[in-house]
Design a protein around this motif. Structure first.
Motif, PDB file in Angstrom:
ATOM      1  N   GLU A   1      -2.563  14.742   2.091  1.00 60.52           N
ATOM      2  CA  GLU A   1      -2.119  13.536   2.785  1.00 60.52           C
ATOM      3  C   GLU A   1      -0.962  12.883   2.026  1.00 60.52           C
ATOM      4  OE1 GLU A   1      -5.211  10.677   3.411  1.00 60.52           O
ATOM      5  OE2 GLU A   1      -3.810   9.182   4.137  1.00 60.52           O
ATOM      6  N   THR A   2      -1.080  12.839   0.681  1.00 57.98           N
ATOM      7  CA  THR A   2      -0.024  12.230  -0.134  1.00 57.98           C
ATOM      8  C   THR A   2       1.255  13.034  -0.020  1.00 57.98           C
ATOM      9  OG1 THR A   2      -1.719  11.485  -1.668  1.00 57.98           O
ATOM     10  CG2 THR A   2       0.548  11.373  -2.440  1.00 57.98           C
ATOM     11  N   GLU A   3       1.116  14.381  -0.017  1.00 57.62           N
ATOM     12  CA  GLU A   3       2.291  15.239   0.088  1.00 57.62           C
ATOM     13  C   GLU A   3       2.998  15.017   1.409  1.00 57.62           C
ATOM     14  OE1 GLU A   3       0.916  19.064  -2.631  1.00 57.62           O
ATOM     15  OE2 GLU A   3       0.589  19.089  -0.491  1.00 57.62           O
ATOM     16  N   ASN A   4       2.228  14.909   2.495  1.00 64.55           N
ATOM     17  CA  ASN A   4       2.819  14.692   3.804  1.00 64.55           C
ATOM     18  C   ASN A   4       3.543  13.353   3.874  1.00 64.55           C
ATOM     19  OD1 ASN A   4       1.832  17.097   4.724  1.00 64.55           O
ATOM     20  ND2 ASN A   4      -0.030  16.238   5.616  1.00 64.55           N
ATOM     21  N   THR A   5       2.917  12.311   3.311  1.00 65.15           N
ATOM     22  CA  THR A   5       3.531  10.976   3.344  1.00 65.15           C
ATOM     23  C   THR A   5       4.811  10.966   2.543  1.00 65.15           C
ATOM     24  OG1 THR A   5       1.287  10.140   3.378  1.00 65.15           O
ATOM     25  CG2 THR A   5       3.035   8.529   3.107  1.00 65.15           C
ATOM     26  N   ALA A   6       4.782  11.628   1.366  1.00 68.29           N
ATOM     27  CA  ALA A   6       5.959  11.642   0.507  1.00 68.29           C
ATOM     28  C   ALA A   6       7.101  12.380   1.171  1.00 68.29           C
ATOM     29  CB  ALA A   6       5.608  12.304  -0.832  1.00 68.29           C
ATOM     30  N   ALA A   7       6.766  13.363   2.021  1.00 68.19           N
ATOM     31  CA  ALA A   7       7.810  14.143   2.664  1.00 68.19           C
ATOM     32  C   ALA A   7       8.474  13.413   3.807  1.00 68.19           C
ATOM     33  CB  ALA A   7       7.201  15.459   3.188  1.00 68.19           C
ATOM     34  N   GLU A   8       7.802  12.376   4.312  1.00 68.70           N
ATOM     35  CA  GLU A   8       8.344  11.651   5.468  1.00 68.70           C
ATOM     36  C   GLU A   8       9.607  10.908   5.102  1.00 68.70           C
ATOM     37  OE1 GLU A   8       4.131  10.928   7.760  1.00 68.70           O
ATOM     38  OE2 GLU A   8       5.226   9.216   7.010  1.00 68.70           O
TER      39      GLU A   8
ATOM     40  N   ALA B   1       0.837  -1.210   0.000  1.00 65.09           N
ATOM     41  CA  ALA B   1       0.000   0.000   0.000  1.00 65.09           C
ATOM     42  C   ALA B   1       0.870   1.257   0.000  1.00 65.09           C
ATOM     43  CB  ALA B   1      -0.920  -0.011   1.219  1.00 65.09           C
ATOM     44  N   TRP B   2       1.963   1.240   0.770  1.00 63.62           N
ATOM     45  CA  TRP B   2       2.856   2.401   0.834  1.00 63.62           C
ATOM     46  C   TRP B   2       3.521   2.634  -0.524  1.00 63.62           C
ATOM     47  CZ3 TRP B   2       7.809   3.929   0.000  1.00 63.62           C
ATOM     48  CH2 TRP B   2       8.217   5.129   0.590  1.00 63.62           C
ATOM     49  N   LEU B   3       3.998   1.555  -1.142  1.00 60.77           N
ATOM     50  CA  LEU B   3       4.668   1.681  -2.447  1.00 60.77           C
ATOM     51  C   LEU B   3       3.703   2.167  -3.520  1.00 60.77           C
ATOM     52  CD1 LEU B   3       6.848  -1.558  -2.284  1.00 60.77           C
ATOM     53  CD2 LEU B   3       7.721   0.789  -2.316  1.00 60.77           C
ATOM     54  N   LEU B   4       2.470   1.644  -3.512  1.00 58.71           N
ATOM     55  CA  LEU B   4       1.467   2.068  -4.506  1.00 58.71           C
ATOM     56  C   LEU B   4       1.141   3.553  -4.338  1.00 58.71           C
ATOM     57  CD1 LEU B   4      -0.971  -0.986  -4.389  1.00 58.71           C
ATOM     58  CD2 LEU B   4       0.548  -0.381  -6.280  1.00 58.71           C
ATOM     59  N   LYS B   5       1.123   3.995  -3.094  1.00 63.29           N
ATOM     60  CA  LYS B   5       0.749   5.376  -2.794  1.00 63.29           C
ATOM     61  C   LYS B   5       1.885   6.355  -3.097  1.00 63.29           C
ATOM     62  CE  LYS B   5      -1.352   7.990   0.985  1.00 63.29           C
ATOM     63  NZ  LYS B   5      -1.819   7.906   2.366  1.00 63.29           N
ATOM     64  N   ASN B   6       3.106   5.975  -2.718  1.00 60.41           N
ATOM     65  CA  ASN B   6       4.235   6.901  -2.812  1.00 60.41           C
ATOM     66  C   ASN B   6       5.090   6.742  -4.063  1.00 60.41           C
ATOM     67  OD1 ASN B   6       4.301   8.394  -0.063  1.00 60.41           O
ATOM     68  ND2 ASN B   6       3.850   6.258   0.417  1.00 60.41           N
ATOM     69  N   HIS B   7       5.018   5.577  -4.703  1.00 60.50           N
ATOM     70  CA  HIS B   7       5.825   5.354  -5.908  1.00 60.50           C
ATOM     71  C   HIS B   7       4.981   4.678  -6.984  1.00 60.50           C
ATOM     72  CE1 HIS B   7       9.541   6.749  -4.131  1.00 60.50           C
ATOM     73  NE2 HIS B   7       9.293   5.994  -3.073  1.00 60.50           N
ATOM     74  N   PRO B   8       4.003   5.418  -7.530  1.00 57.46           N
ATOM     75  CA  PRO B   8       3.137   4.829  -8.552  1.00 57.46           C
ATOM     76  C   PRO B   8       3.894   4.441  -9.821  1.00 57.46           C
ATOM     77  CG  PRO B   8       2.771   7.195  -8.379  1.00 57.46           C
ATOM     78  CD  PRO B   8       3.656   6.814  -7.246  1.00 57.46           C
ATOM     79  N   GLU B   9       5.131   4.974  -9.959  1.00 55.79           N
ATOM     80  CA  GLU B   9       5.923   4.637 -11.158  1.00 55.79           C
ATOM     81  C   GLU B   9       6.455   3.211 -11.123  1.00 55.79           C
ATOM     82  OE1 GLU B   9       8.953   6.604  -8.313  1.00 55.79           O
ATOM     83  OE2 GLU B   9       6.813   6.675  -8.733  1.00 55.79           O
TER      84      GLU B   9
END
Length: 199
Positions: free
Chosen positions: A192-199, A111-119
């Motif tokens: 939410e996506t921006e915050n997660t990506a920044a972590e 789920a984390w990979l799908l959300k943060n690295h869709p590529e």
């Protein structure tokens, strides 16, 4: 002080030498790093009775000439063959083994990979986390049996892959899909996506 190299599986090697050569117990003991009494017990069938002998000639740890040389001279010491190096560990291309305790974390990592690295492709995610494409599809479509409890969590923090492995996969995915990544950046994203990506 350098430690003298010993043959792989010394007891099994000793069993083979006892059964197939005329070497003394002392010679076999010294070569295998065992006590002479232990080698005698092997010869008497008191120790390692069910153990199959390991042929040191077949695996390059000894030569036939070396065995003959020492059989003719009971004071001679067996020399470990130069090519008797441990076989290098080959990394298999199949799915990696994941301890049972960490298997329940895989959907969270997916789920984390799908959300943060869709590529990342399903194949890359599968290789990183050690999962199957149907599982990735189920997490993506929210049809996974445990969907209500899946929380996106970083796969490195979960111990399912290393940071260099993740970075390498993302770099390769980005090279192959630069145009798609630019489109993703241009598209509006939720806070939410921006915050997660920044972590």
């Amino acid at each position: 002080m350098a430690v003298e190299p010993k043959p792989l599986m010394p007891k099994a090697t000793a069993v083979w030498l006892v059964e197939n050569t005329g070497l003394t117990f002392e010679q076999i003991a010294e070569f295998c790093g065992l006590h002479a009494l232990e080698v005698q017990a092997i010869a008497d069938g008191e120790v390692a009775a069910q153990m199959q002998g390991l042929d040191p000639v077949a695996n390059g740890q000894l030569t036939t000439e070396e065995i003959k040389r020492c059989e003719q001279d009971p004071t001679a010491r067996l020399q470990l063959g130069e090519q008797a190096q441990p076989v290098p560990l080959v990394k298999h291309k199949g799915p990696r083994y994941t301890p049972i305790s960490k298997r329940q974390d895989k959907p969270d990592a997916i789920a984390w990979l799908l959300k943060n690295h869709p590529e990342l492709s399903d194949g890359q995610i599968s290789k990183l986390v050690g999962t199957t494409k149907p599982t990735i599809g189920a997490v993506r479509d929210r049809t996974h049996w445990n969907s209500p409890n899946i929380k996106p969590r970083h796969p490195v923090a979960l111990g399912l892959c290393t940071l260099p492995e993740l970075e390498d996969a993302v770099t390769r995915a980005s090279k192959g899909k630069k145009r798609a990544v630019v489109d993703d950046i241009a598209a509006p994203v939720t806070g939410e996506t921006e915050n997660t990506a920044a972590e």
